[in-house]
Write a protein that holds these residues in place. Sequence first.
Motif, PDB file in Angstrom:
ATOM      1  N   THR A  97       0.847  -1.188   0.000  1.00 22.95           N
ATOM      2  CA  THR A  97       0.000   0.000   0.000  1.00 22.95           C
ATOM      3  C   THR A  97       0.883   1.238   0.000  1.00 22.95           C
ATOM      4  O   THR A  97       1.821   1.344   0.796  1.00 22.95           O
ATOM      5  N   VAL A  98       0.580   2.156  -0.909  1.00 26.16           N
ATOM      6  CA  VAL A  98       1.339   3.403  -1.023  1.00 26.16           C
ATOM      7  C   VAL A  98       0.366   4.567  -0.949  1.00 26.16           C
ATOM      8  O   VAL A  98      -0.636   4.598  -1.673  1.00 26.16           O
ATOM      9  N   ARG A  99       0.664   5.513  -0.078  1.00 33.51           N
ATOM     10  CA  ARG A  99      -0.140   6.735   0.014  1.00 33.51           C
ATOM     11  C   ARG A  99       0.768   7.912  -0.306  1.00 33.51           C
ATOM     12  O   ARG A  99       1.806   8.117   0.336  1.00 33.51           O
ATOM     13  N   MET A 100       0.389   8.688  -1.325  1.00 34.54           N
ATOM     14  CA  MET A 100       1.136   9.874  -1.726  1.00 34.54           C
ATOM     15  C   MET A 100       0.365  11.116  -1.289  1.00 34.54           C
ATOM     16  O   MET A 100      -0.841  11.208  -1.516  1.00 34.54           O
ATOM     17  N   MET A 101       1.086  12.054  -0.652  1.00 34.84           N
ATOM     18  CA  MET A 101       0.440  13.254  -0.099  1.00 34.84           C
ATOM     19  C   MET A 101       1.191  14.492  -0.560  1.00 34.84           C
ATOM     20  O   MET A 101       2.425  14.523  -0.541  1.00 34.84           O
ATOM     21  N   LYS A 102       0.461  15.489  -0.985  1.00 37.65           N
ATOM     22  CA  LYS A 102       1.087  16.726  -1.445  1.00 37.65           C
ATOM     23  C   LYS A 102       1.881  17.378  -0.313  1.00 37.65           C
ATOM     24  O   LYS A 102       1.381  17.572   0.792  1.00 37.65           O
ATOM     25  N   ARG A 152       5.715  10.219   1.120  1.00 37.22           N
ATOM     26  CA  ARG A 152       4.769   9.122   0.913  1.00 37.22           C
ATOM     27  C   ARG A 152       4.823   8.147   2.087  1.00 37.22           C
ATOM     28  O   ARG A 152       5.831   8.024   2.783  1.00 37.22           O
ATOM     29  N   ARG A 153       3.730   7.451   2.295  1.00 37.27           N
ATOM     30  CA  ARG A 153       3.657   6.429   3.344  1.00 37.27           C
ATOM     31  C   ARG A 153       3.529   5.067   2.653  1.00 37.27           C
ATOM     32  O   ARG A 153       2.660   4.886   1.793  1.00 37.27           O
ATOM     33  N   ILE A 154       4.390   4.118   3.034  1.00 38.21           N
ATOM     34  CA  ILE A 154       4.417   2.813   2.385  1.00 38.21           C
ATOM     35  C   ILE A 154       4.267   1.719   3.432  1.00 38.21           C
ATOM     36  O   ILE A 154       4.902   1.777   4.501  1.00 38.21           O
ATOM     37  N   GLU A 155       3.441   0.738   3.114  1.00 35.35           N
ATOM     38  CA  GLU A 155       3.298  -0.430   3.972  1.00 35.35           C
ATOM     39  C   GLU A 155       3.442  -1.695   3.129  1.00 35.35           C
ATOM     40  O   GLU A 155       2.883  -1.791   2.034  1.00 35.35           O
TER      41      GLU A 155
END
Length: 366
Positions: A84-89, A93-96
């Motif tokens: 799971t990758v979350r990209m934020m302006k 980024r947050r990676i699990e």
Amino acid sequence: MECHAIKVKNFRNIEEAEIQFDRGVNILIGNNAQGKTNLLEAISFTAIGKSFRTSHEEEMIRFGADMAEISLDFSDSVRRQNITVRMMKGRRRRIEHNHVKIDRLSDVVGAFRTVLFCPEHLSLIKEGPGERRNYLDIALSQLYPVYLKSLQRYNQILKQRNQLIRNAEEDRKTFSDTIEFWSVQLAHEAAVISKYRTEYLARAERHVCACFEEMTGEREKPSVRYSGSSHLAPEEYLDTKKAEESYLKLLTSHYDREIGAGSTLWGIHKDDIEIDVNERPARAFASQGQQRSLALAMKLAEGEVCAEITGERPVFLFDDVFSELDSTRRVYLSSKIRDRQVIITTCEPSGITGGKMIRVENGRYN
């Protein structure tokens, strides 16, 4: 290796979607600019840690949104997994990986392996060396974590060394005091990387030759080998000590030329793949059809080498490739993907038989 499902939120034009995939052929069908390639980009991003379309992460976040998220479910021969990758302006980024937070997406490269084939790859033979180096780096990074680490170190050292060269005229003392240190470090990583590349191409060449012959029915024999900027014979790069000495000699003998050029002139960032047909350079002498057949053969070989080394076939991602091939190559490619998991984008499923059809319209998948 099997891709089971993907959840996407605020990625490109995809507001929110969840797609399940079959084990065999999966066909994303729809008009242009509807979101077919966006979905392949999201899948590929979790595999190689970067986009094949942009180097600017914020471009992947949906217009008007502050974040985008990709969650991929897949399995290898051992277990079911998730990335799971979350990209934020404006934020990291947050990676699990399997619901455990990791620092960098590069740390999970190789957990889920893919072979991406898009129309640009059909120019792999005639384009410049950078395209062929990128082909090697993506393939090898998914197979060997140590290769990716070495490549990252090399690029960091190269950046430092180039900065030192650019500042040499203004600060000769710093240049004289430190240039050898950076040259030694660069030569060491170059030797490691060139060995991996040479070994990989020796494996790939057998498959390229077999695919080219099957596809074209021609007697012409292709060859694929590593061409390093230190001008050793391909097999000499297998001796890392010899390769390191060769790179280091070049990196410590021509400082004036490098200062004049403003950059490092030798190393794996200058190396190439030599591709010949009947001992003549394919880039100059092969027909357009032969060049396309060779490019297709190299991408198929990428999957075969991956299977040899890991014991598992990667997931193939074909982005609108069938529309760029003639009927002979479409038939051949269809025959080669029957026992693989493939995700294909197309406007018209011409030449593609069987498989799960997924209709794509304005970022929605049905």
